[in-house]
Design a protein around this motif. Sequence first.
Motif, PDB file in Angstrom:
ATOM      1  N   SER A 202       0.846  -1.191   0.000  1.00 38.70           N
ATOM      2  CA  SER A 202       0.000   0.000   0.000  1.00 38.70           C
ATOM      3  C   SER A 202       0.883   1.243   0.000  1.00 38.70           C
ATOM      4  O   SER A 202       2.064   1.199   0.342  1.00 38.70           O
ATOM      5  N   ASN A 203       0.274   2.349  -0.385  1.00 39.27           N
ATOM      6  CA  ASN A 203       1.031   3.593  -0.450  1.00 39.27           C
ATOM      7  C   ASN A 203       1.290   4.111   0.958  1.00 39.27           C
ATOM      8  O   ASN A 203       0.356   4.442   1.682  1.00 39.27           O
ATOM      9  N   ILE A 204       2.542   4.175   1.343  1.00 35.60           N
ATOM     10  CA  ILE A 204       2.896   4.632   2.686  1.00 35.60           C
ATOM     11  C   ILE A 204       3.286   6.107   2.708  1.00 35.60           C
ATOM     12  O   ILE A 204       3.588   6.637   3.760  1.00 35.60           O
ATOM     13  N   PHE A 205       3.255   6.750   1.542  1.00 43.70           N
ATOM     14  CA  PHE A 205       3.628   8.161   1.466  1.00 43.70           C
ATOM     15  C   PHE A 205       2.396   9.016   1.274  1.00 43.70           C
ATOM     16  O   PHE A 205       1.670   8.859   0.308  1.00 43.70           O
ATOM     17  N   GLU A 206       2.186   9.918   2.206  1.00 41.98           N
ATOM     18  CA  GLU A 206       1.084  10.854   2.064  1.00 41.98           C
ATOM     19  C   GLU A 206       1.629  12.202   1.606  1.00 41.98           C
ATOM     20  O   GLU A 206       2.825  12.482   1.750  1.00 41.98           O
ATOM     21  N   VAL A 207       0.749  13.001   1.047  1.00 36.92           N
ATOM     22  CA  VAL A 207       1.119  14.350   0.653  1.00 36.92           C
ATOM     23  C   VAL A 207       1.215  15.167   1.938  1.00 36.92           C
ATOM     24  O   VAL A 207       0.223  15.346   2.643  1.00 36.92           O
ATOM     25  N   LEU A 208       2.412  15.605   2.255  1.00 36.76           N
ATOM     26  CA  LEU A 208       2.625  16.342   3.505  1.00 36.76           C
ATOM     27  C   LEU A 208       2.125  17.777   3.381  1.00 36.76           C
ATOM     28  O   LEU A 208       2.289  18.411   2.342  1.00 36.76           O
ATOM     29  N   LYS A 209       1.564  18.260   4.431  1.00 35.40           N
ATOM     30  CA  LYS A 209       1.097  19.645   4.521  1.00 35.40           C
ATOM     31  C   LYS A 209       2.120  20.452   5.301  1.00 35.40           C
ATOM     32  O   LYS A 209       2.911  19.909   6.084  1.00 35.40           O
ATOM     33  N   LYS A 210       2.069  21.746   5.130  1.00 39.68           N
ATOM     34  CA  LYS A 210       3.040  22.634   5.763  1.00 39.68           C
ATOM     35  C   LYS A 210       3.122  22.425   7.275  1.00 39.68           C
ATOM     36  O   LYS A 210       4.212  22.392   7.846  1.00 39.68           O
ATOM     37  N   GLU A 211       1.961  22.251   7.910  1.00 36.50           N
ATOM     38  CA  GLU A 211       1.954  22.109   9.370  1.00 36.50           C
ATOM     39  C   GLU A 211       2.553  20.793   9.851  1.00 36.50           C
ATOM     40  O   GLU A 211       2.831  20.626  11.040  1.00 36.50           O
ATOM     41  N   ASN A 212       2.812  19.857   8.928  1.00 36.81           N
ATOM     42  CA  ASN A 212       3.355  18.552   9.299  1.00 36.81           C
ATOM     43  C   ASN A 212       4.836  18.390   8.989  1.00 36.81           C
ATOM     44  O   ASN A 212       5.358  17.279   9.094  1.00 36.81           O
ATOM     45  N   VAL A 213       5.501  19.487   8.590  1.00 35.11           N
ATOM     46  CA  VAL A 213       6.917  19.386   8.244  1.00 35.11           C
ATOM     47  C   VAL A 213       7.736  20.280   9.161  1.00 35.11           C
ATOM     48  O   VAL A 213       7.198  21.144   9.861  1.00 35.11           O
ATOM     49  N   SER A 214       9.047  20.107   9.128  1.00 38.15           N
ATOM     50  CA  SER A 214       9.950  20.877   9.984  1.00 38.15           C
ATOM     51  C   SER A 214       9.890  22.368   9.646  1.00 38.15           C
ATOM     52  O   SER A 214       9.434  22.758   8.565  1.00 38.15           O
ATOM     53  N   ALA A 215      10.388  23.175  10.549  1.00 39.60           N
ATOM     54  CA  ALA A 215      10.429  24.631  10.334  1.00 39.60           C
ATOM     55  C   ALA A 215      11.245  24.960   9.079  1.00 39.60           C
ATOM     56  O   ALA A 215      10.856  25.827   8.285  1.00 39.60           O
ATOM     57  N   LYS A 216      12.353  24.251   8.882  1.00 42.23           N
ATOM     58  CA  LYS A 216      13.183  24.474   7.689  1.00 42.23           C
ATOM     59  C   LYS A 216      12.372  24.177   6.428  1.00 42.23           C
ATOM     60  O   LYS A 216      12.373  24.971   5.479  1.00 42.23           O
ATOM     61  N   ASN A 217      11.667  23.049   6.411  1.00 39.54           N
ATOM     62  CA  ASN A 217      10.888  22.685   5.236  1.00 39.54           C
ATOM     63  C   ASN A 217       9.655  23.570   5.073  1.00 39.54           C
ATOM     64  O   ASN A 217       9.206  23.793   3.948  1.00 39.54           O
ATOM     65  N   GLN A 218       9.132  24.114   6.150  1.00 36.19           N
ATOM     66  CA  GLN A 218       8.029  25.072   6.037  1.00 36.19           C
ATOM     67  C   GLN A 218       8.484  26.301   5.255  1.00 36.19           C
ATOM     68  O   GLN A 218       7.739  26.831   4.425  1.00 36.19           O
ATOM     69  N   GLN A 219       9.714  26.728   5.488  1.00 34.77           N
ATOM     70  CA  GLN A 219      10.261  27.866   4.744  1.00 34.77           C
ATOM     71  C   GLN A 219      10.391  27.521   3.253  1.00 34.77           C
ATOM     72  O   GLN A 219      10.101  28.357   2.393  1.00 34.77           O
ATOM     73  N   VAL A 220      10.805  26.305   2.961  1.00 32.31           N
ATOM     74  CA  VAL A 220      10.914  25.885   1.561  1.00 32.31           C
ATOM     75  C   VAL A 220       9.520  25.808   0.937  1.00 32.31           C
ATOM     76  O   VAL A 220       9.325  26.234  -0.206  1.00 32.31           O
ATOM     77  N   PHE A 221       8.542  25.296   1.668  1.00 27.60           N
ATOM     78  CA  PHE A 221       7.161  25.278   1.172  1.00 27.60           C
ATOM     79  C   PHE A 221       6.720  26.694   0.808  1.00 27.60           C
ATOM     80  O   PHE A 221       6.110  26.917  -0.240  1.00 27.60           O
ATOM     81  N   ASP A 222       7.018  27.660   1.681  1.00 34.56           N
ATOM     82  CA  ASP A 222       6.642  29.054   1.418  1.00 34.56           C
ATOM     83  C   ASP A 222       7.299  29.563   0.134  1.00 34.56           C
ATOM     84  O   ASP A 222       6.659  30.234  -0.683  1.00 34.56           O
ATOM     85  N   GLU A 223       8.567  29.239  -0.049  1.00 37.22           N
ATOM     86  CA  GLU A 223       9.286  29.664  -1.249  1.00 37.22           C
ATOM     87  C   GLU A 223       8.720  28.978  -2.491  1.00 37.22           C
ATOM     88  O   GLU A 223       8.594  29.596  -3.550  1.00 37.22           O
ATOM     89  N   MET A 224       8.376  27.714  -2.375  1.00 38.32           N
ATOM     90  CA  MET A 224       7.774  26.989  -3.507  1.00 38.32           C
ATOM     91  C   MET A 224       6.438  27.631  -3.898  1.00 38.32           C
ATOM     92  O   MET A 224       6.153  27.774  -5.085  1.00 38.32           O
ATOM     93  N   LYS A 225       5.647  27.978  -2.920  1.00 38.52           N
ATOM     94  CA  LYS A 225       4.367  28.627  -3.225  1.00 38.52           C
ATOM     95  C   LYS A 225       4.610  29.944  -3.947  1.00 38.52           C
ATOM     96  O   LYS A 225       3.880  30.289  -4.875  1.00 38.52           O
ATOM     97  N   ARG A 226       5.651  30.669  -3.533  1.00 39.39           N
ATOM     98  CA  ARG A 226       5.967  31.936  -4.182  1.00 39.39           C
ATOM     99  C   ARG A 226       6.405  31.711  -5.633  1.00 39.39           C
ATOM    100  O   ARG A 226       5.970  32.407  -6.543  1.00 39.39           O
ATOM    101  N   VAL A 227       7.236  30.719  -5.866  1.00 32.61           N
ATOM    102  CA  VAL A 227       7.792  30.460  -7.198  1.00 32.61           C
ATOM    103  C   VAL A 227       6.814  29.704  -8.101  1.00 32.61           C
ATOM    104  O   VAL A 227       6.612  30.072  -9.253  1.00 32.61           O
ATOM    105  N   PHE A 228       6.207  28.638  -7.581  1.00 31.07           N
ATOM    106  CA  PHE A 228       5.354  27.758  -8.392  1.00 31.07           C
ATOM    107  C   PHE A 228       3.863  28.052  -8.254  1.00 31.07           C
ATOM    108  O   PHE A 228       3.064  27.572  -9.038  1.00 31.07           O
TER     109      PHE A 228
END
Length: 179
Positions: A2-28
């Motif tokens: 079964s698929n063990i990988f879920e689509v992670l949301k910003k609130e479920n990732v580290s502070a560092k990755n939250q910053q990358v999520f923010d940058e991705m939203k800005r760029v993409f």
Amino acid sequence: MSNIFEVLKKENVSAKNQQVFDEMKRVFGAVPNLYSTLAYSENALDAYFKLETSPNSLSVKETEAVNLVVSEVNNCMYCLSAHTMIAKQSGFTEEETIQVRSGNAPFDTRLDALVKLTRELSENRHIENPALLDAFFEAGYTKENLMDIIILVGDRTISNILHAVTKVPIEFPLAKMLD
């Protein structure tokens, strides 16, 4: 399995990755499902985002041609769907995206040389047919362009493998299957 990988949301990732999520939203404009899975790692998301957004010497259309060829060779429906959409936004017609995926660009002789060489590199990981490299240079491409294609092949191969492993949902209109 079964698929063990879920689509992670910003609130479920580290502070560092939250910053990358923010940058991705800005760029993409959004965080693509596939990219969110890289946030399972503290370092992979940032490293891949830097690779994905680094400049290269190719035009947007040339870059998308490389992305389509590699994703077709690797049979990645996620990337084929995403890059078909982007390619059409970049000026390709639906028929041209299908031709590029098939390994030819009969509508543009210069692009055809790039597509054929990219397919060779994607399938064989080296150049078996030196005439393809000669045609690439004769079409006006440079050694810099070749180096950038090699990086793009690696970049797209990473995302193709990532989807093959994670199987996250495809959020783009599905690319047409080749006949």
